[in-house]
Design a protein around this motif. Sequence first.
Motif, short mmCIF file in Angstrom:
data_model
loop_
_atom_site.label_atom_id
_atom_site.label_comp_id
_atom_site.label_asym_id
_atom_site.label_seq_id
_atom_site.Cartn_x
_atom_site.Cartn_y
_atom_site.Cartn_z
N PHE A 1 0.75 -1.33 -0.03
CA PHE A 1 0.01 -0.06 0.01
C PHE A 1 0.84 1.23 -0.02
CE2 PHE A 1 -2.86 -3.35 1.70
CZ PHE A 1 -3.95 -3.27 0.88
N PHE A 2 2.36 1.40 0.29
CA PHE A 2 3.30 2.55 0.40
C PHE A 2 4.33 2.17 -0.52
CE2 PHE A 2 0.96 2.58 4.40
CZ PHE A 2 0.59 3.99 4.45
N VAL A 3 4.59 3.21 -1.35
CA VAL A 3 6.06 3.11 -1.93
C VAL A 3 7.00 4.10 -0.98
CG1 VAL A 3 5.16 5.25 -3.47
CG2 VAL A 3 7.22 3.92 -4.22
N LYS A 4 8.30 3.64 -0.92
CA LYS A 4 8.98 4.07 0.02
C LYS A 4 10.46 4.25 -0.53
CE LYS A 4 10.85 3.28 4.67
NZ LYS A 4 10.75 2.03 5.98
N GLY A 5 11.21 5.29 -0.26
CA GLY A 5 12.56 5.60 -0.54
C GLY A 5 13.28 6.29 0.56
N ASP A 6 14.71 6.02 0.43
CA ASP A 6 15.60 6.75 1.11
C ASP A 6 16.32 7.70 0.78
OD1 ASP A 6 14.98 5.06 3.56
OD2 ASP A 6 15.97 3.48 2.69
N GLY A 7 16.65 8.94 1.05
CA GLY A 7 17.59 10.09 0.52
C GLY A 7 17.84 10.78 1.60
N ARG A 8 18.64 12.02 1.05
CA ARG A 8 19.26 12.89 1.76
C ARG A 8 18.93 14.40 1.22
NH1 ARG A 8 23.95 12.25 4.74
NH2 ARG A 8 24.00 10.00 3.95
N VAL A 9 18.87 15.37 2.59
CA VAL A 9 18.84 16.78 2.11
C VAL A 9 20.15 17.39 1.28
CG1 VAL A 9 18.16 18.91 3.10
CG2 VAL A 9 17.31 16.77 4.04
N THR A 10 19.78 17.83 0.21
CA THR A 10 20.82 18.57 -0.49
C THR A 10 20.83 19.66 -0.81
OG1 THR A 10 20.11 17.89 -2.53
CG2 THR A 10 21.48 15.99 -1.36
N ASP B 1 3.66 14.65 -7.12
CA ASP B 1 2.86 13.80 -5.94
C ASP B 1 3.28 14.43 -4.72
OD1 ASP B 1 1.79 12.20 -7.99
OD2 ASP B 1 3.18 10.49 -7.60
N HIS B 2 2.79 14.18 -3.61
CA HIS B 2 2.99 14.72 -2.65
C HIS B 2 3.53 13.40 -1.46
CE1 HIS B 2 1.07 18.93 -2.62
NE2 HIS B 2 0.55 18.26 -3.74
N MET B 3 4.54 13.79 -0.98
CA MET B 3 5.24 12.75 -0.08
C MET B 3 5.51 13.09 1.37
SD MET B 3 6.16 10.74 -2.91
CE MET B 3 7.13 9.54 -2.33
N ASN B 4 5.16 11.73 2.04
CA ASN B 4 5.64 12.26 3.60
C ASN B 4 6.76 12.06 3.71
OD1 ASN B 4 2.75 12.50 4.37
ND2 ASN B 4 2.38 10.45 3.97
N ILE B 5 7.55 12.87 4.63
CA ILE B 5 8.66 12.90 4.70
C ILE B 5 9.33 12.85 6.26
CG2 ILE B 5 10.97 14.28 4.57
CD1 ILE B 5 9.96 15.50 2.08
N TYR C 1 18.68 21.27 8.02
CA TYR C 1 18.80 19.70 8.03
C TYR C 1 19.88 19.25 7.12
CZ TYR C 1 15.13 19.29 11.41
OH TYR C 1 14.18 19.64 12.32
N ASN C 2 20.76 20.19 6.30
CA ASN C 2 21.35 20.03 5.12
C ASN C 2 22.41 18.85 5.52
OD1 ASN C 2 22.70 20.68 2.80
ND2 ASN C 2 24.35 21.46 3.66
N LYS C 3 22.13 17.85 4.41
CA LYS C 3 22.91 16.53 4.28
C LYS C 3 22.43 15.54 5.33
CE LYS C 3 27.34 18.92 3.16
NZ LYS C 3 28.77 19.01 3.50
N MET C 4 21.31 15.82 5.94
CA MET C 4 20.84 14.95 6.81
C MET C 4 19.99 13.74 6.16
SD MET C 4 17.79 15.35 10.11
CE MET C 4 19.18 16.18 10.96
N GLY C 5 20.05 12.52 6.44
CA GLY C 5 19.06 11.43 5.92
C GLY C 5 17.66 11.63 6.07
N VAL C 6 16.99 10.85 5.17
CA VAL C 6 15.59 11.15 5.23
C VAL C 6 14.77 9.84 4.78
CG1 VAL C 6 15.21 13.64 4.98
CG2 VAL C 6 15.25 12.25 3.06
N THR C 7 13.47 9.73 4.97
CA THR C 7 12.66 8.61 4.45
C THR C 7 11.59 9.34 3.97
OG1 THR C 7 13.38 6.97 6.28
CG2 THR C 7 11.42 6.59 5.03
#
Length: 348
Positions: A52-61, A276-280, A336-342
Amino acid sequence: MKSGQFNTNKSTIRGSREKEVTPKTNWDRVVYLALLSIGVIALSYYLINRNFFVKGDGRVTANEMQVLSPSDIRFQEIFVQPGDTVQRADTLFMFTFIEWQQSMDSLETIKRSLRDASQELNEVQGDLRIKAIELERNSQQLEYYESRISQIKTEIQLGVATVSELKSVEDRLMNLKGELSLIREQQQLLLNKRNRLQRKISSPYGDDGSDIPMNAASMQHIYKSPVSGIVTALYKNESELGLRSERVMAILSVESQIKIKAIFQQKSGKYLSIGDHMNITFDNGAKSKGVITDIYAAEALIDRPTGSQSELEFSIQIVAELKPENPVELDQWKSYNKMGVTVKKTIF
């Protein structure tokens, strides 16, 4: 006739009543049910997230500005540290060009040489005064013994003195002449040394002045910040050398474009679209919402173990770039620059 007496008391049955038995808790069953419940919840959570969800990992740049070394330089002082806020034209560091630094080192060498020469000149002047006193004393003794020889010769003719006395005075006279000659030679050497030191002190940079270095203060330069922002990284230390175009520090400008880059599996690409709107969720637990502004594919190198060895192969991944849904949160993202996110959204 007997009168009958009847017992009007109720009859009672004497005996003991059985106590009620309290049922025992079956702890094995409780533990089993608890573990089963946890397993069901975990499986349900996994299935829900998977289906039911699509999920990815990222970073603030952000597009950080890289401050580069203007030339081959040596850093004298650095006035900022990572995390400091700077304004446009604030002083970031002080430096000297390497060739100018060599001139400064040469100037310090000359100054030390002059101090040593002045000290040595004072010692030479003192030695000259001592030699002058010795020369004067020995000259007086020489005059005395020369006049004494004439007297002894006259006394020998009169029979008052002996030839051995004359010989002793002549030996002393010869020694005095040798000492006087040595003193004059030493005095001349000291005079030559004094003259050389005086010339060196009066003209420390050469006769034509071509070796005169620039003023030390004019050799020092300051580097001012070209933008306002936050210092995010520092790559050099004081007294360290920096070659031309080497990184010195990084500044996150107030005008920098902040975004989040998130990576998704290739199969998730069909569920993602621009807008698309994403929850971070940031790594520190903070929450936010973002909007996808760009989507593109990228190759990733994956190390897949195969038995006792591993093989490297390429895999296609989907990269999505997001901006804040609410522009007011832009400053929060910058902090939050360079911080990891989901990053996550529902499929349906």
